[in-house]
Scaffold this active site. Structure first.
Site, PDB file in Angstrom:
ATOM      1  NE  ARG A 183       3.044  10.603   5.031  1.00  0.00           N
ATOM      2  CZ  ARG A 183       3.599  11.654   4.434  1.00  0.00           C
ATOM      3  NH1 ARG A 183       3.063  12.852   4.596  1.00  0.00           N
ATOM      4  NH2 ARG A 183       4.688  11.534   3.698  1.00  0.00           N
ATOM      5  CG  HIS A 216       6.099   5.306  11.591  1.00  0.00           C
ATOM      6  ND1 HIS A 216       5.948   4.048  12.126  1.00  0.00           N
ATOM      7  CD2 HIS A 216       5.721   5.211  10.299  1.00  0.00           C
ATOM      8  CE1 HIS A 216       5.505   3.224  11.193  1.00  0.00           C
ATOM      9  NE2 HIS A 216       5.354   3.909  10.073  1.00  0.00           N
ATOM     10  CD  GLU A 233       0.755  -6.692   3.441  1.00  0.00           C
ATOM     11  OE1 GLU A 233       1.568  -7.321   4.150  1.00  0.00           O
ATOM     12  OE2 GLU A 233       0.642  -5.457   3.455  1.00  0.00           O
ATOM     13  CG  ASP A 271      -0.154  -0.212   2.532  1.00  0.00           C
ATOM     14  OD1 ASP A 271       1.064   0.041   2.577  1.00  0.00           O
ATOM     15  OD2 ASP A 271      -0.787  -0.631   3.524  1.00  0.00           O
ATOM     16  CD  GLU A 331       0.257   4.443   4.611  1.00  0.00           C
ATOM     17  OE1 GLU A 331       1.438   4.686   4.926  1.00  0.00           O
ATOM     18  OE2 GLU A 331      -0.697   5.174   4.946  1.00  0.00           O
ATOM     19  CG  HIS A 360       9.959   7.044  10.790  1.00  0.00           C
ATOM     20  ND1 HIS A 360      10.085   8.117   9.950  1.00  0.00           N
ATOM     21  CD2 HIS A 360       9.554   6.014  10.012  1.00  0.00           C
ATOM     22  CE1 HIS A 360       9.761   7.762   8.720  1.00  0.00           C
ATOM     23  NE2 HIS A 360       9.440   6.486   8.727  1.00  0.00           N
TER      24      HIS A 360
END
Length: 381
Positions: A211, A209, A119, A97, A133, A242
């Site tokens: 967004r 991490h 996936e 994704d 994603e 990250h």
């Protein structure tokens, strides 16, 4: 006849799950394997390639400072168009994704090259979370010619969307990767990890991490981590931070100076997998760790409002706890203090794979192209 298969990926999470598949592709005489990386993530991608000894034939090296989703997409598509015209693969394999995944699928579609989606079928059912994603994987699903779904639940998501491409249930290649990396006598590459007292401390591996957690949710998460560290001297928090400047700032602002919090740079896949293997439990907003930690018998507390991986929740290995400070503290303390909850989560059956997903995917590819009489038997948890 050889099938020309081009695998495209560009981030650390993709590399973790695609490198075992690349190794399987390279082992088959019926396949010519080509690897193209976009380097959407540069340093973290290179760590993964080195760990799995994968050498790309093409490297677009697109990463730049302050890159945006638009610059990643446009640079990846333009670079990939040239590679596709040169290689003319029979199929392009993309994973999951990421923005690289979407860009590679669209470039392949524009150039009339078949697309295999590894996936396939994960859904949160919220386009804004995870962002971007959820949109990326749905859009790739519309273009894909063949779907490799880790679980029956993922396959059912595609069927409900009336996806017309063939669907094969393979298990998740993340579990394949663990077979290559986790070792009882493993020596950490990161010096700080070598000095940890895994026997005397309850080590909690943490990551944060995403967004969609920026802002108040991330402040809550970091504040909760700080409370846990200050009130539980028996605990050692280990946080590979990250490289995002935002995540770096907020993590150090909350957690610097705490003796039982170890903040380190992002670590290689072998270090991460062996850290998970020796940890007491995991707290994360990552997707991949929700698959990997249960395979190692480690409970996972997911720092998000939803998950596109409900199988582990149903199996009991994962709890989705959100981003409220007090909830995070309460859930962590229940695992630290309550043997019943901990044992139930640690000993639940992992629903994501048996370590043979890559083999199934390649067998299914050979079947799709008429080089094998039967597909691989579907993975069943």
């Amino acid at each position: 006849m050889k099938i020309k298969v081009m695998s495209v990926f560009g981030t650390r999470p993709e590399a973790n799950k695609m490198c075992p598949l690349v190794k399987e592709l390279e082992s088959r005489e019926e396949i010519e394997s080509i690897v193209c990386v976009t380097a959407q993530h540069r340093e973290m991608l290179d760590q993964m390639l080195a760990a799995f000894d994968v050498k790309p034939q093409y490297d677009l090296n697109i990463m730049e400072k302050k890159q945006t989703l638009s610059t990643i997409t446009s640079k990846a598509m333009l670079g990939l168009e040239g590679v596709l015209n040169e290689v003319r693969p029979d199929i392009v394999l993309v994973h999951g994704d990421t923005t690289t995944t979407f860009s590679a699928a669209l470039a392949a579609f524009y150039n009339h090259v078949k697309i295999g989606h590894v996936e396939a079928g994960l859904r949160s059912f919220d386009l804004q979370s995870p962002y971007p994603e959820e949109a990326n994987r749905r859009l790739v699903g519309v273009m894909a010619d063949i779907n490799f779904s880790p679980t029956e639940n993922n396959a059912e998501n595609l069927r409900r969307e009336n996806n017309q491409a063939p669907i094969f249930i393979t298990g998740n290649t993340a579990i394949d990767a663990l077979k290559l990396t986790v070792k009882p006598d493993y020596v950490f590459e990161n010096e700080a990890l070598r000095g940890l007292d895994f026997a005397g401390k309850k080590v909690i591996a943490i990551t944060a991490h995403r967004r969609e957690n920026y802002g108040e949710p991330m402040e809550n998460i970091m504040s909760a981590f700080k409370h846990i560290a200050e009130n539980h001297p028996e605990v050692q928090l280990v946080y590979p931070v990250h490289l995002s400047p935002y995540v770096q700032e907020i993590a150090h602002r909350h957690l610097d100076g705490l003796s039982n919090v170890l903040l380190i740079e992002p670590i290689g896949v072998s270090d991460m997998h062996n850290l998970l293997s020796r940890s007491y439990f995991v707290m994360t907003d990552s997707g991949g760790l929700q698959e990997e930690a249960p395979a190692l018998g480690k409970p996972v507390l997911v720092l998000r409002r939803e998950t596109e991986r409900p199988e582990a929740v149903e199996a009991g290995t994962v709890r989705v706890i959100g981003t409220e400070r007090q909830t995070i503290i309460d859930e962590a303390e229940e695992l630290l203090k309550g043997a019943e909850r901990y044992n139930a989560m640690a000993h639940a059956v992992n629903p994501y794979g048996d370590g043979f997903a890559s083999r199934r995917i390649v067998d299914d590819l050979l079947y799709y192209f008429g080089l094998r009489e039967k597909p691989a038997e579907n993975f069943k948890a």
